[in-house]
Design an enzyme around this catalytic site. Structure first.
Site, PDB file in Angstrom:
ATOM      1  N   LYS A  60       5.224   7.119  -3.831  1.00 49.58           N
ATOM      2  CA  LYS A  60       4.668   8.163  -4.158  1.00 49.58           C
ATOM      3  C   LYS A  60       5.576   9.255  -4.917  1.00 49.58           C
ATOM      4  O   LYS A  60       5.046  10.213  -5.525  1.00 49.58           O
ATOM      5  CB  LYS A  60       4.096   8.604  -3.052  1.00 49.58           C
ATOM      6  CG  LYS A  60       2.915   7.783  -2.361  1.00 49.58           C
ATOM      7  CD  LYS A  60       1.744   8.109  -3.182  1.00 49.58           C
ATOM      8  CE  LYS A  60       0.333   7.190  -2.525  1.00 49.58           C
ATOM      9  NZ  LYS A  60      -0.595   6.911  -3.856  1.00 49.58           N
TER      10      LYS A  60
ATOM     11  N   GLU B 248      -3.690  16.496  -1.783  1.00 48.85           N
ATOM     12  CA  GLU B 248      -4.392  15.877  -0.851  1.00 48.85           C
ATOM     13  C   GLU B 248      -3.398  14.795  -0.228  1.00 48.85           C
ATOM     14  O   GLU B 248      -2.734  14.269  -0.787  1.00 48.85           O
ATOM     15  CB  GLU B 248      -5.899  15.402  -1.218  1.00 48.85           C
ATOM     16  CG  GLU B 248      -5.735  13.845  -1.838  1.00 48.85           C
ATOM     17  CD  GLU B 248      -4.847  13.783  -3.217  1.00 48.85           C
ATOM     18  OE1 GLU B 248      -4.630  14.715  -4.008  1.00 48.85           O
ATOM     19  OE2 GLU B 248      -4.201  12.804  -3.456  1.00 48.85           O
TER      20      GLU B 248
ATOM     21  N   SER C  82       6.041  -1.363  -2.180  1.00 53.41           N
ATOM     22  CA  SER C  82       5.782   0.008  -2.508  1.00 53.41           C
ATOM     23  C   SER C  82       6.307   1.044  -1.488  1.00 53.41           C
ATOM     24  O   SER C  82       6.199   2.106  -1.846  1.00 53.41           O
ATOM     25  CB  SER C  82       4.178   0.041  -2.688  1.00 53.41           C
ATOM     26  OG  SER C  82       3.601  -0.265  -1.765  1.00 53.41           O
TER      27      SER C  82
END
Lengths: 261, 400
Positions: free
Chosen positions: B91, B113, B379
């Protein structure tokens, strides 16, 4: 002829049209029709009926709550169209439906437009369908003589205002604030007037109605000269949502009284 | 709904994408789109981004051979180690990219968010680094479930606003962030955490994550001297998969597998397998596959992993699905947990619960033959999920 077109044609100049918004199925499924009657008898020029959606992006807490309540009671597009048909047995007041695109998409745009025309819906407001996504939807609604009503906001460029004026029908919805529904007139500034003046100078084909934050007639009084009408939504819903069952009618009467000039 | 004409392709991936947002936001999206296009071709911007990704995020991340998993499954398996990025997941690639873009645009207020809190933490991190104000919307349920991530964000100076509307999870946190953006569009920049939202977000977020696939390509060629037979990634909104797959999209011999969260099972009510079970619809600004009921109301998603617990998916994935370019399947909560345990015990890598869904593909797949070269995008790391993992294992032991 489309009732909206007819209405604005006959409206005396200088008089503000009053659109009252209510989420479909409020205060309850049983009392929805009688509440519409009350709104009409209080002098609503146009009724705007909200089609509930699970994720209403342009709406503040009041309309969100109203949407949740309506969905909880099982309100869907079919029920709303049926309700308009029932309403039409008694009234000729123009009716516009306001809702987000996904349920309409799911119902089918063409069948929806066709049913709207059949039951007596005069216009639709789709707040998440901006100019960019409007083209195919617009032709379908207009083919069935249902007006696609565009929204103008303080951030709209002159070019976009002119385009929306050319492409949309019924009226243009002037969003008074940069924000969501349910605020109040304290959000209006000197820029609000500048925006309305800009709109008045650019719009040639449609009446303009202001909404977002209007709770009583005095809120709109300073801008009277620049508008054809105004829209009241969240403030009215708050009366329906917050009043005790027995007091709804009285509270509503008082509220509607203050909407008169 | 199709784009109006064939030439109207801006912001569309095939039939998916678009800008289904209130008029208020359109001029801001245009400005953003222009600013992004300009910086895409700006060597100075790319230099700054590369520097940050290297010295701050810790890129390039390794491509680790997984010998015991390879033996176990009869494949040659490599892991792209996004779990080793600063903050523990991919991210941060996008958060840093968008924060830098915001700074270049002169914006000082950032909103985001978050579901599990990973994107919130990544954004709070980027904002602390660049001296930007940060507000993170997070569903009240998730605030309770992810207390530690809330603390992390607050420690880095972000304000976490609990969202009490609707389902009180990621979907409603996103809606609330969009409402904030509509209200403060003049001075705030919205950093969306996945390849969702109105154009240009799906494109921009994918491009900021392309570094995953680009590095993988270089690394696998250096180690193996050839491209892999298959790439595997988990898909919630789909950002890690999009960035991982995209640099290989024209390599027809590289098969691609996206794994969604089936929750209790794709046939059950409680699932987050949007591409397997959804139908095209509009949520949060774009047209894409969507979990919805018979009236077009958005359905509740369910997954053991908060990061996949979202009823929508990025529009480019919908396009890849329809084109048949990427093969999408789904793994249940249970399958993901089992795969997580296998990976942890055999490789000494505890993947995040999201990532575990990609590993679960290994147990079911039949497409890749023995000895095939497979790269799994690892990930994120599972440290954040230890409480949930512990709880699950206790329950399983209880039943056994």
């Amino acid at each position: 002829m489309n009732r909206l077109t007819q209405f604005f044609k006959q409206q005396p100049s200088g008089e503000l049209a009053k659109t009252l918004y209510i989420t479909a199925g409020l205060p309850s499924l049983d009392r929805f029709q009688s509440t519409l009657d009350t709104l009409v008898s209080s002098g609503a020029s146009i009724l705007e009926i909200g089609m509930p959606f699970s994720d209403p992006l342009a709406d503040g807490p009041t309309i969100q709550k109203a949407n949740e309540l309506a969905l909880h009671q099982g309100v869907n597009i079919a029920w709303i169209l049926e309700s308009v048909q029932t309403f039409r047995l008694r009234h000729e007041t123009p009716v516009v439906l306001m809702g987000y695109i996904n349920p309409v998409l799911h119902y089918g745009i063409e069948p929806f437009a066709k049913e709207c025309a059949k039951v007596g819906v005069d216009g639709v407001i789709l707040p998440d369908v901006p100019l960019e996504e409007m083209e195919r939807v617009r032709e379908i609604f207009h083919k069935h003589d249902v007006a696609l009503i565009g929204l103008l906001t303080p951030t709209s460029t002159n070019e976009r205002i002119q385009q929306l004026d050319r492409l949309c029908r019924g009226f243009l919805y002037i969003v008074m604030v940069t924000g969501v529904t349910g605020g109040d007139a304290s959000q209006y500034t000197s820029k609000t007037r500048e925006f309305l003046e800009r709109v008045r100078g650019l719009v040639k084909h449609n009446p303009v109605m202001a909404g977002f934050g209007i709770q009583q007639h005095s809120d709109i009084e300073p801008y009277k000269d620049l508008l054809d009408g105004f829209i009241v939504g969240s403030a009215l819903l708050r009366i329906l949502l917050d009043s005790e069952d027995g007091d709804v009618d009285n509270a509503l009467d008082t509220f509607l009284y203050h909407l008169q000039s | 709904m199709q784009p109006a004409t064939k030439s109207r392709v801006k912001g569309y991936f095939g039939d998916y994408g678009g800008q289904f947002v209130p008029e208020t936001l359109i001029p801001a999206l245009e400005t953003l789109s222009d600013a992004y296009d300009a910086l895409e071709n700006d060597p100075e911007f790319h230099h700054q981004l590369d520097q940050a990704l290297h010295h701050f995020v810790g890129r390039a991340t390794p491509l680790s051979f997984a010998p015991r998993l390879s033996k176990h499954y009869g494949l040659k398996i490599y892991l792209k180690r996004e779990d080793l990025c600063h903050t523990g997941a991919h991210k941060i690639n996008n958060a840093i990219g968008q924060a830098l873009l915001a700074k270049k645009m002169g914006k000082t207020k950032i909103i985001a968010e978050t579901g599990a809190g990973q994107h919130g933490v990544a954004t709070a991190t980027a904002c602390a680094k660049y001296g930007l104000e940060c507000i993170v919307y997070m569903g009240e349920e998730d605030v309770k479930r992810q207390r530690l991530n809330v603390e992390r964000m607050q420690l880095m100076g972000a304000e976490v606003r609990p969202v009490t509307s609707g389902t009180r999870t990621l979907k409603d946190a996103t809606s609330e962030a969009i409402r904030h953006w509509v209200t403060h569009v003049e001075d705030c920049f919205y950093i969306i955490g996945s390849v969702v939202g109105p154009h240009p977000y799906p494109l921009m977020t994918r491009n900021f994550h392309r570094v995953i696939g680009l590095e993988t390509r270089e690394q696998v060629l250096a180690i193996e001297g050839r491209l892999p037979d298959a790439l595997v990634a988990c898909v919630g909104g789909g950002s890690n998969a999009a960035g991982f797959f995209h640099p290989f999209i024209d390599d027809k011999d590289v098969a691609m597998f996206g794994v969604e969260a089936a929750g209790f099972g794709v046939e059950r009510q409680k699932t987050a397998a949007t591409l397997s079970k959804g139908k095209p619809g509009v949520l949060h600004g774009s047209l894409s596959y969507l979990l919805q009921d018979q009236n077009g109301q958005v359905d509740l998603a369910h997954s053991i992993s908060a990061g996949l617990d979202y009823p929508g998916v990025g529009p480019e994935h919908s396009y890849w699905k329809d084109e048949g370019r990427v093969n999408y399947s789904a793994a249940t909560d249970q399958e993901a947990m089992r795969a997580l345990e296998t990976c942890a015990a055999m490789e000494g890598v505890i993947p995040a619960l999201e990532t575990a869904h990609a590993f679960a593909w290994l147990d079911k797949q039949q497409a890749i033959k023995d000895g095939g070269l497979v790269v799994i995008n690892c990930s994120g790391r599972g440290d954040k999920d230890m409480e949930m993992i512990t709880e699950c294992r206790a329950t399983t032991r209880g039943i056994a």
